[in-house]
Design a protein around this motif. Sequence first.
Motif, PDB file in Angstrom:
ATOM      1  N   GLY A   4       0.774  -1.233   0.000  1.00  0.00           N
ATOM      2  CA  GLY A   4       0.000   0.000   0.000  1.00  0.00           C
ATOM      3  C   GLY A   4       0.800   1.275   0.000  1.00  0.00           C
ATOM      4  N   LEU A   5       2.104   1.216   0.246  1.00  0.00           N
ATOM      5  CA  LEU A   5       2.957   2.410   0.224  1.00  0.00           C
ATOM      6  C   LEU A   5       3.451   2.615  -1.208  1.00  0.00           C
ATOM      7  N   ILE A   6       2.815   3.515  -1.923  1.00  0.00           N
ATOM      8  CA  ILE A   6       3.209   3.776  -3.315  1.00  0.00           C
ATOM      9  C   ILE A   6       4.520   4.551  -3.339  1.00  0.00           C
ATOM     10  N   TYR A   7       4.542   5.667  -2.605  1.00  0.00           N
ATOM     11  CA  TYR A   7       5.759   6.457  -2.461  1.00  0.00           C
ATOM     12  C   TYR A   7       5.882   6.904  -1.008  1.00  0.00           C
ATOM     13  N   GLY A   8       7.102   6.874  -0.519  1.00  0.00           N
ATOM     14  CA  GLY A   8       7.417   7.477   0.763  1.00  0.00           C
ATOM     15  C   GLY A   8       8.685   8.269   0.580  1.00  0.00           C
ATOM     16  N   VAL A   9       8.591   9.593   0.615  1.00  0.00           N
ATOM     17  CA  VAL A   9       9.739  10.447   0.292  1.00  0.00           C
ATOM     18  C   VAL A   9       9.999  11.412   1.435  1.00  0.00           C
ATOM     19  N   LEU A  10      11.238  11.415   1.916  1.00  0.00           N
ATOM     20  CA  LEU A  10      11.693  12.388   2.906  1.00  0.00           C
ATOM     21  C   LEU A  10      12.386  13.514   2.151  1.00  0.00           C
ATOM     22  N   LEU A  11      11.748  14.673   2.069  1.00  0.00           N
ATOM     23  CA  LEU A  11      12.276  15.789   1.288  1.00  0.00           C
ATOM     24  C   LEU A  11      13.588  16.288   1.881  1.00  0.00           C
ATOM     25  N   GLY A  16      15.093  17.300  -4.026  1.00  0.00           N
ATOM     26  CA  GLY A  16      15.160  15.855  -4.095  1.00  0.00           C
ATOM     27  C   GLY A  16      14.597  15.246  -2.825  1.00  0.00           C
ATOM     28  N   GLY A  17      14.830  13.974  -2.633  1.00  0.00           N
ATOM     29  CA  GLY A  17      14.328  13.322  -1.436  1.00  0.00           C
ATOM     30  C   GLY A  17      14.842  11.906  -1.312  1.00  0.00           C
ATOM     31  N   LYS A  18      14.708  11.364  -0.134  1.00  0.00           N
ATOM     32  CA  LYS A  18      15.117   9.996   0.160  1.00  0.00           C
ATOM     33  C   LYS A  18      13.888   9.106   0.208  1.00  0.00           C
ATOM     34  N   THR A  19      13.931   8.011  -0.510  1.00  0.00           N
ATOM     35  CA  THR A  19      12.816   7.078  -0.540  1.00  0.00           C
ATOM     36  C   THR A  19      12.801   6.220   0.720  1.00  0.00           C
ATOM     37  N   LEU A  20      11.637   6.094   1.336  1.00  0.00           N
ATOM     38  CA  LEU A  20      11.475   5.320   2.559  1.00  0.00           C
ATOM     39  C   LEU A  20      10.531   4.151   2.341  1.00  0.00           C
ATOM     40  N   ASP A  21      10.764   3.068   3.070  1.00  0.00           N
ATOM     41  CA  ASP A  21       9.816   1.962   3.100  1.00  0.00           C
ATOM     42  C   ASP A  21       8.979   2.103   4.372  1.00  0.00           C
ATOM     43  N   TRP A  22       8.122   1.086   4.645  1.00  0.00           N
ATOM     44  CA  TRP A  22       7.262   1.177   5.822  1.00  0.00           C
ATOM     45  C   TRP A  22       8.060   1.283   7.120  1.00  0.00           C
ATOM     46  N   THR A  23       9.201   0.615   7.170  1.00  0.00           N
ATOM     47  CA  THR A  23      10.032   0.687   8.371  1.00  0.00           C
ATOM     48  C   THR A  23      10.524   2.108   8.597  1.00  0.00           C
ATOM     49  N   TRP A  28       9.868   7.524  11.419  1.00  0.00           N
ATOM     50  CA  TRP A  28      10.063   8.942  11.108  1.00  0.00           C
ATOM     51  C   TRP A  28       9.650   9.825  12.277  1.00  0.00           C
ATOM     52  N   LYS A  29      10.437  10.894  12.491  1.00  0.00           N
ATOM     53  CA  LYS A  29      10.145  11.934  13.464  1.00  0.00           C
ATOM     54  C   LYS A  29      10.170  13.284  12.752  1.00  0.00           C
ATOM     55  N   PRO A  30       9.338  14.254  13.193  1.00  0.00           N
ATOM     56  CA  PRO A  30       9.299  15.559  12.513  1.00  0.00           C
ATOM     57  C   PRO A  30      10.654  16.228  12.369  1.00  0.00           C
ATOM     58  N   GLU A  31      11.562  15.995  13.340  1.00  0.00           N
ATOM     59  CA  GLU A  31      12.861  16.658  13.272  1.00  0.00           C
ATOM     60  C   GLU A  31      13.753  16.109  12.154  1.00  0.00           C
ATOM     61  N   LYS A  32      13.366  14.966  11.562  1.00  0.00           N
ATOM     62  CA  LYS A  32      14.151  14.391  10.469  1.00  0.00           C
ATOM     63  C   LYS A  32      13.918  15.099   9.138  1.00  0.00           C
TER      64      LYS A  32
END
Length: 322
Positions: A4-11, A16-23, A28-32
Amino acid sequence: MANGLIYGVLLDGEGGGKTLDWTGVKSWKPEKGELWLHLDYSVYEVKEWLFHESALDVSVAETLLSSESRPRFSLLDSGVLMAWRGVNLNPDAERDDMVAIRMWREEGRLITTLQRDLMSINEVVNALAKGRGPKTIGELLVDMADKMVWKIGELVDGFDEDMSELESRVIENVNFSLKSELSVLRREVISLRRYIGPQREALMRFSVEKLNWLEQNDRILLREVVDRVTRALEELEVLRERASVTQEELQNRISEELNNRMYVLSIITAIFLPLGFLTGLLGINVGGIPGADNPSAFRYFLLGLVIIIVLQLILFKWRKWF
């Protein structure tokens, strides 16, 4: 995608951004940094995460999982809830069958949900992968709105081309199949307009709300997006009127064509009516028929019929019946 996770991107704040999986998403924390989650709401894992692990209000989670959603903008205490519609460019898709996307924007995180693929979202992801994408969540939302409205404008332009072609065909030739084609186009225009109207209101509300995470440049671009969707809505209204006028013109031309055919049949009937009366009268099998014993009677009878036809034609021409 299966989970169900199509995209997970940490801007990264640089386009650009870093792709994340469910883990990575669950840790994830807001400070990241700012996180964008793009989810398929029909998958069970997504429903479980939204209700039990996302820390979202139940009403927000239910909205993100709703199968039907009207374009909207709702400013809540903890964030912003939005729903938009994008053009369905998937194979074998109907032109007026638009894809719904629901969005929840809160501090440091954007969650978007849909079920079917949306080309505008894929373009944003591709830009992020190349390092030329949006730098913030606010810029990401505006970029998504911009690309969706561009696709809507292209679809409206396609409707306009189809309408122009149908108008030309109606003028050039009366074809009964044009009536069904006009009805289909008119239905598509009305269906698209039903979504675009509320979407304009939602985008307009988005552009005027005082949101501290929306930069001034984003607001300027968002106002341009609102202007474009407004023009698209106006063009749809014009297309609907053109379709109505063209349909009326086609109906008039069809009626005129039918009247012409009935007129020709009436003339033919008027010509052969007295001929049929005479042949029927002389064809009865009783005694006393004139000319029964005269071998030239049939020729005289045919000559008389020809004379009657000529006289009828002269009379019709004098009365300007043809």
